[in-house]
Design a protein around this motif. Structure first.
Motif, PDB file in Angstrom:
ATOM      1  N   LYS A  47      47.730  45.086  50.159  1.00 22.75           N
ATOM      2  CA  LYS A  47      46.456  45.752  50.455  1.00 22.75           C
ATOM      3  C   LYS A  47      45.517  44.793  51.170  1.00 22.75           C
ATOM      4  O   LYS A  47      45.353  43.655  50.788  1.00 22.75           O
ATOM      5  CB  LYS A  47      45.829  46.275  49.184  1.00 22.75           C
ATOM      6  CG  LYS A  47      46.698  47.343  48.552  1.00 22.75           C
ATOM      7  CD  LYS A  47      45.947  48.149  47.558  1.00 22.75           C
ATOM      8  CE  LYS A  47      46.899  49.135  46.953  1.00 22.75           C
ATOM      9  NZ  LYS A  47      46.492  50.446  46.945  1.00 22.75           N
ATOM     10  N   VAL A 105      39.628  50.276  49.179  1.00 24.77           N
ATOM     11  CA  VAL A 105      38.980  50.689  47.934  1.00 24.77           C
ATOM     12  C   VAL A 105      40.029  51.268  46.998  1.00 24.77           C
ATOM     13  O   VAL A 105      40.854  52.084  47.413  1.00 24.77           O
ATOM     14  CB  VAL A 105      37.878  51.732  48.208  1.00 24.77           C
ATOM     15  CG1 VAL A 105      37.264  52.236  46.907  1.00 24.77           C
ATOM     16  CG2 VAL A 105      36.807  51.158  49.119  1.00 24.77           C
ATOM     17  N   LEU A 128      42.090  49.219  38.333  1.00 27.34           N
ATOM     18  CA  LEU A 128      42.673  47.887  38.460  1.00 27.34           C
ATOM     19  C   LEU A 128      44.046  47.845  37.796  1.00 27.34           C
ATOM     20  O   LEU A 128      44.311  48.618  36.866  1.00 27.34           O
ATOM     21  CB  LEU A 128      41.769  46.856  37.780  1.00 27.34           C
ATOM     22  CG  LEU A 128      40.397  46.646  38.402  1.00 27.34           C
ATOM     23  CD1 LEU A 128      39.562  45.730  37.510  1.00 27.34           C
ATOM     24  CD2 LEU A 128      40.519  46.068  39.794  1.00 27.34           C
ATOM     25  N   CYS A 165      43.753  42.481  34.154  1.00 27.96           N
ATOM     26  CA  CYS A 165      43.121  41.868  35.313  1.00 27.96           C
ATOM     27  C   CYS A 165      41.857  41.139  34.840  1.00 27.96           C
ATOM     28  O   CYS A 165      40.874  41.779  34.484  1.00 27.96           O
ATOM     29  CB  CYS A 165      42.782  42.975  36.306  1.00 27.96           C
ATOM     30  SG  CYS A 165      42.489  42.404  37.945  1.00 27.96           S
ATOM     31  N   TYR A 174      33.930  39.413  39.969  1.00 24.28           N
ATOM     32  CA  TYR A 174      35.175  39.792  40.630  1.00 24.28           C
ATOM     33  C   TYR A 174      36.228  40.003  39.555  1.00 24.28           C
ATOM     34  O   TYR A 174      36.066  39.594  38.414  1.00 24.28           O
ATOM     35  CB  TYR A 174      35.684  38.677  41.555  1.00 24.28           C
ATOM     36  CG  TYR A 174      34.751  38.290  42.670  1.00 24.28           C
ATOM     37  CD1 TYR A 174      34.791  38.951  43.886  1.00 24.28           C
ATOM     38  CD2 TYR A 174      33.841  37.247  42.513  1.00 24.28           C
ATOM     39  CE1 TYR A 174      33.949  38.588  44.926  1.00 24.28           C
ATOM     40  CE2 TYR A 174      32.996  36.880  43.533  1.00 24.28           C
ATOM     41  CZ  TYR A 174      33.053  37.548  44.742  1.00 24.28           C
ATOM     42  OH  TYR A 174      32.213  37.185  45.762  1.00 24.28           O
ATOM     43  N   SER A 233      40.487  39.254  39.393  1.00 21.71           N
ATOM     44  CA  SER A 233      41.576  38.635  40.146  1.00 21.71           C
ATOM     45  C   SER A 233      42.910  39.023  39.523  1.00 21.71           C
ATOM     46  O   SER A 233      43.175  38.709  38.359  1.00 21.71           O
ATOM     47  CB  SER A 233      41.420  37.113  40.124  1.00 21.71           C
ATOM     48  OG  SER A 233      42.509  36.498  40.765  1.00 21.71           O
ATOM     49  N   TRP A 258      41.884  39.872  45.020  1.00 19.00           N
ATOM     50  CA  TRP A 258      40.538  39.841  44.460  1.00 19.00           C
ATOM     51  C   TRP A 258      39.858  41.185  44.663  1.00 19.00           C
ATOM     52  O   TRP A 258      39.892  41.744  45.756  1.00 19.00           O
ATOM     53  CB  TRP A 258      39.731  38.725  45.109  1.00 19.00           C
ATOM     54  CG  TRP A 258      40.199  37.376  44.671  1.00 19.00           C
ATOM     55  CD1 TRP A 258      41.285  36.693  45.150  1.00 19.00           C
ATOM     56  CD2 TRP A 258      39.633  36.564  43.661  1.00 19.00           C
ATOM     57  NE1 TRP A 258      41.415  35.507  44.488  1.00 19.00           N
ATOM     58  CE2 TRP A 258      40.410  35.395  43.571  1.00 19.00           C
ATOM     59  CE3 TRP A 258      38.534  36.709  42.819  1.00 19.00           C
ATOM     60  CZ2 TRP A 258      40.117  34.382  42.674  1.00 19.00           C
ATOM     61  CZ3 TRP A 258      38.244  35.685  41.926  1.00 19.00           C
ATOM     62  CH2 TRP A 258      39.038  34.537  41.858  1.00 19.00           C
ATOM     63  N   TYR A 259      39.243  41.685  43.594  1.00 18.66           N
ATOM     64  CA  TYR A 259      38.554  42.963  43.606  1.00 18.66           C
ATOM     65  C   TYR A 259      37.085  42.747  43.242  1.00 18.66           C
ATOM     66  O   TYR A 259      36.782  42.010  42.303  1.00 18.66           O
ATOM     67  CB  TYR A 259      39.159  43.914  42.564  1.00 18.66           C
ATOM     68  CG  TYR A 259      40.620  44.213  42.760  1.00 18.66           C
ATOM     69  CD1 TYR A 259      41.024  45.344  43.452  1.00 18.66           C
ATOM     70  CD2 TYR A 259      41.600  43.373  42.244  1.00 18.66           C
ATOM     71  CE1 TYR A 259      42.367  45.634  43.621  1.00 18.66           C
ATOM     72  CE2 TYR A 259      42.946  43.658  42.414  1.00 18.66           C
ATOM     73  CZ  TYR A 259      43.317  44.785  43.100  1.00 18.66           C
ATOM     74  OH  TYR A 259      44.650  45.066  43.267  1.00 18.66           O
ATOM     75  N   LYS A 260      36.192  43.396  43.970  1.00 21.01           N
ATOM     76  CA  LYS A 260      34.770  43.354  43.650  1.00 21.01           C
ATOM     77  C   LYS A 260      34.352  44.761  43.250  1.00 21.01           C
ATOM     78  O   LYS A 260      34.546  45.709  44.013  1.00 21.01           O
ATOM     79  CB  LYS A 260      33.967  42.889  44.864  1.00 21.01           C
ATOM     80  CG  LYS A 260      32.498  42.745  44.587  1.00 21.01           C
ATOM     81  CD  LYS A 260      31.777  42.230  45.822  1.00 21.01           C
ATOM     82  CE  LYS A 260      30.287  42.212  45.573  1.00 21.01           C
ATOM     83  NZ  LYS A 260      29.542  41.916  46.798  1.00 21.01           N
ATOM     84  N   SER A 298      34.303  51.834  41.427  1.00 18.34           N
ATOM     85  CA  SER A 298      35.503  51.615  42.227  1.00 18.34           C
ATOM     86  C   SER A 298      35.539  50.132  42.556  1.00 18.34           C
ATOM     87  O   SER A 298      34.603  49.394  42.248  1.00 18.34           O
ATOM     88  CB  SER A 298      35.496  52.482  43.505  1.00 18.34           C
ATOM     89  OG  SER A 298      34.411  52.141  44.326  1.00 18.34           O
ATOM     90  N   TYR A 299      36.619  49.685  43.151  1.00 18.68           N
ATOM     91  CA  TYR A 299      36.806  48.262  43.430  1.00 18.68           C
ATOM     92  C   TYR A 299      37.217  48.081  44.875  1.00 18.68           C
ATOM     93  O   TYR A 299      38.119  48.750  45.364  1.00 18.68           O
ATOM     94  CB  TYR A 299      37.892  47.691  42.489  1.00 18.68           C
ATOM     95  CG  TYR A 299      37.580  47.943  41.038  1.00 18.68           C
ATOM     96  CD1 TYR A 299      36.826  47.048  40.316  1.00 18.68           C
ATOM     97  CD2 TYR A 299      38.005  49.109  40.409  1.00 18.68           C
ATOM     98  CE1 TYR A 299      36.511  47.295  38.986  1.00 18.68           C
ATOM     99  CE2 TYR A 299      37.691  49.368  39.090  1.00 18.68           C
ATOM    100  CZ  TYR A 299      36.943  48.440  38.378  1.00 18.68           C
ATOM    101  OH  TYR A 299      36.626  48.687  37.069  1.00 18.68           O
ATOM    102  N   ILE A 351      38.774  45.561  47.646  1.00 19.01           N
ATOM    103  CA  ILE A 351      39.564  44.336  47.795  1.00 19.01           C
ATOM    104  C   ILE A 351      38.840  43.421  48.767  1.00 19.01           C
ATOM    105  O   ILE A 351      38.405  43.838  49.837  1.00 19.01           O
ATOM    106  CB  ILE A 351      40.986  44.651  48.281  1.00 19.01           C
ATOM    107  CG1 ILE A 351      41.697  45.496  47.220  1.00 19.01           C
ATOM    108  CG2 ILE A 351      41.765  43.371  48.582  1.00 19.01           C
ATOM    109  CD1 ILE A 351      43.069  45.968  47.613  1.00 19.01           C
TER     110      ILE A 351
END
Length: 73
Positions: A25, A30, A34, A38, A48, A50, A55-57, A66-67, A69
């Motif tokens: 990804k 988005v 997760l 995680c 974040y 990981s 890495w997802y914010k 939502s997260y 990348i």
């Protein structure tokens, strides 16, 4: 052979409990959930998550979280 027998057998088969993590990804993608286990990481007061070097914010919307990348902070 009776017509429809194969379809009945295939539809009755159980699906394995497998979680596939797509590591291809790109940043900006988005996701709405997760991968399991995680960990949360805080860098420069930014939260974040990981997972497997991805890495997802989190972003908080009126409809929920939502997260996105992102590149590693």
């Amino acid at each position: 052979m009776i017509a429809g027998t194969t379809a009945a057998v295939v539809s009755a088969a159980t699906q394995p409990d497998v979680v596939v993590v797509d590591t291809s990804k790109a940043p900006g993608t988005v996701v709405y959930a997760l991968p399991p286990n995680c960990p949360k990481v805080i860098r420069s007061n930014v939260t974040y998550f990981s997972c497997n070097n991805i890495w997802y914010k989190p972003q908080y919307l009126s409809s929920g979280v939502s997260y996105v990348i992102v590149t590693a902070p």
